[in-house]
Design an enzyme around this catalytic site. Sequence first.
Site, PDB file in Angstrom:
ATOM      1  N   LYS A 290       0.845  -1.194   0.000  1.00  0.00           N
ATOM      2  CA  LYS A 290       0.000   0.000   0.000  1.00  0.00           C
ATOM      3  C   LYS A 290       0.881   1.245   0.000  1.00  0.00           C
ATOM      4  CE  LYS A 290      -3.903  -0.092   2.295  1.00  0.00           C
ATOM      5  NZ  LYS A 290      -5.253   0.325   2.705  1.00  0.00           N
TER       6      LYS A 290
ATOM      7  N   HIS B 221     -20.610   8.609   2.916  1.00  0.00           N
ATOM      8  CA  HIS B 221     -21.040   7.236   3.201  1.00  0.00           C
ATOM      9  C   HIS B 221     -22.570   7.185   3.279  1.00  0.00           C
ATOM     10  CE1 HIS B 221     -20.684   3.166   4.686  1.00  0.00           C
ATOM     11  NE2 HIS B 221     -21.563   3.472   5.621  1.00  0.00           N
TER      12      HIS B 221
HETATM   13  C1  GAR Z   1     -21.893   6.252  -2.795  1.00  0.00           C
HETATM   14  O1  GAR Z   1     -23.203   5.901  -2.459  1.00  0.00           O
HETATM   15  C2  GAR Z   1     -21.050   6.425  -1.556  1.00  0.00           C
HETATM   16  O2  GAR Z   1     -21.776   6.908  -0.465  1.00  0.00           O
HETATM   17  C3  GAR Z   1     -20.588   5.016  -1.311  1.00  0.00           C
HETATM   18  O3  GAR Z   1     -20.286   4.535  -2.592  1.00  0.00           O
HETATM   19  C4  GAR Z   1     -21.202   5.106  -3.529  1.00  0.00           C
HETATM   20  C5  GAR Z   1     -20.452   5.558  -4.747  1.00  0.00           C
HETATM   21  O4  GAR Z   1     -21.336   5.937  -5.746  1.00  0.00           O
HETATM   22  N1  GAR Z   1     -19.457   4.976  -0.437  1.00  0.00           N
HETATM   23  C6  GAR Z   1     -19.275   4.051   0.509  1.00  0.00           C
HETATM   24  O5  GAR Z   1     -20.026   3.119   0.674  1.00  0.00           O
HETATM   25  C7  GAR Z   1     -18.033   4.248   1.391  1.00  0.00           C
HETATM   26  N2  GAR Z   1     -18.014   3.308   2.422  1.00  0.00           N
HETATM   27  P1  GAR Z   1     -20.868   6.739  -7.034  1.00  0.00           P
HETATM   28  O6  GAR Z   1     -19.702   5.941  -7.626  1.00  0.00           O
HETATM   29  O7  GAR Z   1     -22.036   6.744  -7.942  1.00  0.00           O
HETATM   30  O8  GAR Z   1     -20.434   8.110  -6.615  1.00  0.00           O
END
Ligand code: GAR
Length: 188
Positions: A65, A109
């Site tokens: 990483k 989130h």
């Molecule tokens: C979003 O709903 C965000 O809240 C979530 O991933 C999605 C990405 O959508 N993030 C998480 O779950 C972080 N733990 P997108 O690619 O359409 O922006």
Amino acid sequence: MHHLAVFASGTGTNFVAIAQACQQGVIHADVAIMVCDKPGAPVIERAREFGIPTLVFNPKDYPSKMAYETEIVQALDQKQIDLICLAGYMRILGPTLLHAYENKIINIHPSLLPAFKGAHAVEDAVAYGVKVFGITIHWVNDQLDGGKIIAQRAFPYEGSDPAEVHLIGQKIEHQLYVETIQKILCEP
Ligand code: GAR
């Protein structure tokens, strides 16, 4: 002019909302780079449509990483990034990035944190029988969906269809992320 970096792993609807808001002057910044850890993810094409430079990498090509995060930090430094916005970046950040950009990384989130952390927050909340869902934006630390909360927005939903919750939540995410980024950039 402030410079943003958006990190994403998937579809990129939040990336598009942020890039559009920058283009329209709703956020007083530009998206200087989009960082993606999934070669082939739809968000890469979205970034190209906006003419935004991308850093796409496959973590498996690196020994650690630290190795790929060092490369990311170099690219961010070159662009003089003020704020990193994680937008569906499904990877826990390591000390290399966290130390280089301390207090400059936020995440969105799809739950009312600290409830329902992880990659299946909406599905988990629906399975639990939750009636009030929500979106959280928070500072990022070394914990999964951890860090101090900056903004939250709740919405009621009494059904049992995760896809429906995702749809409602997505609209709220786009608005809340744009508002929150602009607010952070305005803070002294
Ligand atoms: C979003 O709903 C965000 O809240 C979530 O991933 C999605 C990405 O959508 N993030 C998480 O779950 C972080 N733990 P997108 O690619 O359409 O922006």
